[in-house]
Design an enzyme around this catalytic site. Structure first.
Site, PDB file in Angstrom:
ATOM      1  N   CYS A 265      26.756  74.074  20.082  1.00 55.72           N
ATOM      2  CA  CYS A 265      25.457  74.512  19.525  1.00 55.72           C
ATOM      3  C   CYS A 265      24.548  74.942  20.669  1.00 55.72           C
ATOM      4  O   CYS A 265      23.411  74.475  20.799  1.00 55.72           O
ATOM      5  CB  CYS A 265      24.818  73.389  18.720  1.00 55.72           C
ATOM      6  SG  CYS A 265      25.915  72.600  17.521  1.00 55.72           S
ATOM      7  N   ALA A 267      23.044  77.919  21.849  1.00 54.61           N
ATOM      8  CA  ALA A 267      21.936  78.885  21.887  1.00 54.61           C
ATOM      9  C   ALA A 267      20.580  78.183  21.865  1.00 54.61           C
ATOM     10  O   ALA A 267      20.418  77.187  21.157  1.00 54.61           O
ATOM     11  CB  ALA A 267      22.047  79.858  20.709  1.00 54.61           C
ATOM     12  N   PRO A 268      19.628  78.679  22.668  1.00 54.68           N
ATOM     13  CA  PRO A 268      19.652  79.882  23.512  1.00 54.68           C
ATOM     14  C   PRO A 268      20.237  79.686  24.915  1.00 54.68           C
ATOM     15  O   PRO A 268      20.131  80.569  25.762  1.00 54.68           O
ATOM     16  CB  PRO A 268      18.172  80.254  23.597  1.00 54.68           C
ATOM     17  CG  PRO A 268      17.470  78.933  23.552  1.00 54.68           C
ATOM     18  CD  PRO A 268      18.270  78.069  22.621  1.00 54.68           C
ATOM     19  N   GLY A 270      19.615  77.147  27.326  1.00 53.88           N
ATOM     20  CA  GLY A 270      18.858  76.509  28.401  1.00 53.88           C
ATOM     21  C   GLY A 270      19.566  75.314  29.001  1.00 53.88           C
ATOM     22  O   GLY A 270      19.658  75.161  30.225  1.00 53.88           O
ATOM     23  N   LYS A 271      20.104  74.448  28.151  1.00 56.69           N
ATOM     24  CA  LYS A 271      20.772  73.241  28.652  1.00 56.69           C
ATOM     25  C   LYS A 271      22.091  73.582  29.322  1.00 56.69           C
ATOM     26  O   LYS A 271      22.481  72.952  30.315  1.00 56.69           O
ATOM     27  CB  LYS A 271      20.963  72.249  27.504  1.00 56.69           C
ATOM     28  CG  LYS A 271      19.646  71.607  27.052  1.00 56.69           C
ATOM     29  CD  LYS A 271      19.813  70.633  25.918  1.00 56.69           C
ATOM     30  CE  LYS A 271      20.093  71.308  24.604  1.00 56.69           C
ATOM     31  NZ  LYS A 271      18.968  72.151  24.135  1.00 56.69           N
ATOM     32  N   ASP A 287      28.388  78.600  19.936  1.00 59.81           N
ATOM     33  CA  ASP A 287      27.349  78.586  18.920  1.00 59.81           C
ATOM     34  C   ASP A 287      27.840  79.360  17.707  1.00 59.81           C
ATOM     35  O   ASP A 287      28.642  80.298  17.843  1.00 59.81           O
ATOM     36  CB  ASP A 287      26.047  79.192  19.440  1.00 59.81           C
ATOM     37  CG  ASP A 287      24.848  78.745  18.618  1.00 59.81           C
ATOM     38  OD1 ASP A 287      24.248  77.715  18.975  1.00 59.81           O
ATOM     39  OD2 ASP A 287      24.531  79.410  17.614  1.00 59.81           O
ATOM     40  N   ASP A 313      31.892  78.186  14.440  1.00 56.24           N
ATOM     41  CA  ASP A 313      31.157  77.200  13.657  1.00 56.24           C
ATOM     42  C   ASP A 313      31.851  75.857  13.817  1.00 56.24           C
ATOM     43  O   ASP A 313      32.900  75.607  13.214  1.00 56.24           O
ATOM     44  CB  ASP A 313      31.119  77.624  12.187  1.00 56.24           C
ATOM     45  CG  ASP A 313      30.267  76.683  11.332  1.00 56.24           C
ATOM     46  OD1 ASP A 313      29.758  75.683  11.881  1.00 56.24           O
ATOM     47  OD2 ASP A 313      30.112  76.962  10.129  1.00 56.24           O
ATOM     48  N   CYS A 384      16.135  67.495  18.605  1.00 52.21           N
ATOM     49  CA  CYS A 384      14.693  67.617  18.831  1.00 52.21           C
ATOM     50  C   CYS A 384      13.959  67.107  17.596  1.00 52.21           C
ATOM     51  O   CYS A 384      12.978  67.689  17.142  1.00 52.21           O
ATOM     52  CB  CYS A 384      14.287  69.047  19.176  1.00 52.21           C
ATOM     53  SG  CYS A 384      14.750  70.294  17.960  1.00 52.21           S
TER      54      CYS A 384
END
Length: 444
Positions: A265, A267-268, A270-271, A287, A313, A384
């Site tokens: 998972c 996107a986008p 950063g991690k 993603d 997926d 989050c």
């Protein structure tokens, strides 16, 4: 150029006033579209100098919608019909200017009423005018009743207020208050190119006030938001924009050079990029959304990093790969209730019933990713969200169902400790809401 829900764009589009564009965007959000997409659909039609004002009208109206909508209902003798959602949105935006922005009534009322002419709905001018002027006369009696109800006092949906009150009996009011604040702008320094202290010096020399984050070794906060592309070193990939809470993912995963790591998972991205900045690893980024993967490619290119990027997926069993990963970073799709201050439209778009559906999705992805983890490997589960249903409850349920899974303690002074991980709540001038749990797979 994409088609707008308000009509086909052409090479010479009709320019919209900031207030009309904002009304159309807010109406689209009320119809289920994300604020990001709704703003993108109209921003090309707004004069550059008005873009910031237009975005503030949309996002601010989303942030305070439950309060402003209740006020609008008090002021309207008859509600607008379903096909006049743009007029209702215009009234809310007019109230936002008066109630929240504190604009002078003579200017805000006149400019908002004039938008009816732009809409071709001159018949509504008297209604919008009467409502806004009545607020100006009677606000001292209209506002107090709104403060007696937690939904209108905090401008959050009732279901979320109830969930947060139950989950965080001592912190719920702080969470709601922070959700109504503007989130600070946080950068993540690319440690492959520059040390954090050195970049702080660069910013200081450029006259940009900033300070080091408390929890992530790479975090820097700016005193004032700005166009980050104008900051020193952006094009060279010396930093990225990322909140301090998700920055801690790489820290907690602790990648070691030579490891094979999966960022599920992604996107986008950063991690994923942060993991690559921290160690020389072989990283696979997956993603389900092919469109969002474009952001991953762009971030990798700007930061001069490489990864194996795939579209799949992971909620589907046939999407799983071989059990070949030493570590997995799994930031699952969630309610995003920890980042409402950055995305105020969440409070309009999310529904209580979404939480149960997300729980099922999270469990499927978690079980499938577990199959891809080597014996002796580690998986960092993250969201989050600030809801236990998506966080501690999920991890507890998963560990109970997997004989080879155990919780590995997370040491640190950040957030709230739970029996299976750590929960960060949105903090003033600091990180967003986030949850982490570190799981270990038994070696055979």
């Amino acid at each position: 150029m994409s088609e707008s829900p308000w009509g086909q764009r052409n090479n010479t589009p009709t320019e919209l006033s900031a207030r009309l564009a904002a009304a159309r965007a807010l109406a689209a959000v009320l119809d289920g579209q994300s604020a990001t997409q709704a703003i993108a659909n109209v921003e090309d039609l707004v004069e550059g100098n008005d873009l910031g004002f237009m975005r503030d009208l949309v996002l601010g109206s989303c942030r305070w919608y439950f309060r402003l909508n209740a006020l609008a209902k008090m002021l309207l003798k008859h509600p607008f019909s379903e096909d006049e959602q743009d007029l209702h949105a215009l009234l809310v935006i007019g109230l936002y200017q008066l109630v929240v922005q504190g604009k002078a009534p003579h200017a805000a009322v006149h400019a908002t009423v004039d938008v009816c002419d732009e809409m071709g709905k001159q018949y509504a001018k008297s209604v919008i005018n009467a409502c806004l002027r009545r607020y100006g006369r009677e606000y001292e009696t209209l506002l107090p009743p709104l403060n007696d109800n937690p939904v209108t006092a905090t401008s959050h949906p009732k279901w979320l207020v109830k969930m947060l009150t139950k989950a965080w009996p001592e912190q719920w009011s702080d969470i709601l208050r922070e959700n109504n604040e503007r989130a600070p702008l946080c950068l993540r320094v690319n440690r492959r190119q520059i040390r954090r202290d050195d970049y702080l010096n660069v910013l200081n020399e450029a006259g940009i006030a900033a300070w080091a984050g408390e929890y992530s070794a790479d975090a820097i906060y700016l005193n004032e938001a700005c166009d980050v592309t104008s900051l020193p070193g952006f094009e060279q990939g010396q930093f990225s924009v990322q909140d301090e809470a998700p920055q801690m993912a790489a820290q907690l995963l602790a990648p070691q050079s030579g490891e094979r790591i999966l960022d599920a998972c992604t996107a986008p991205g950063g991690k994923a990029c942060h993991v690559l900045e921290c160690a020389d690893v072989e990283l696979t980024a997956i993603d389900a959304d092919e469109h969002r993967l474009q952001r991953v490619y762009e971030n990798l290119q700007r930061l001069q990093l490489k990864a194996d990027v795939r579209c799949a997926d992971l909620a589907e069993p046939d999407a799983t790969l071989d059990a070949a990963f030493d570590a997995i970073l799994l930031d699952v799709p969630c309610s995003a209730t920890g980042v409402i201050r950055r995305h105020p439209d969440i409070r309009l778009l999310r529904r209580r019933e979404d939480i149960e559906a997300l729980q099922g999705l999270q469990q499927r992805i978690l079980h499938n990713c577990w199959r891809m983890l080597k014996p002796g490997g580690r998986l960092l589960y993250a969201t989050c969200s600030v809801l236990p249903q998506e966080n501690s409850d999920q991890v507890r349920s998963f560990v109970a169902s997997q004989e080879d899974a155990s919780v590995q303690g997370i040491d640190g002074e950040f957030g709230q400790a739970t029996d299976v991980g750590r929960q960060l709540l949105p903090k003033h001038d600091s990180h967003d809401g986030f949850f982490y749990a570190l799981l270990h797979k038994a070696a055979h």
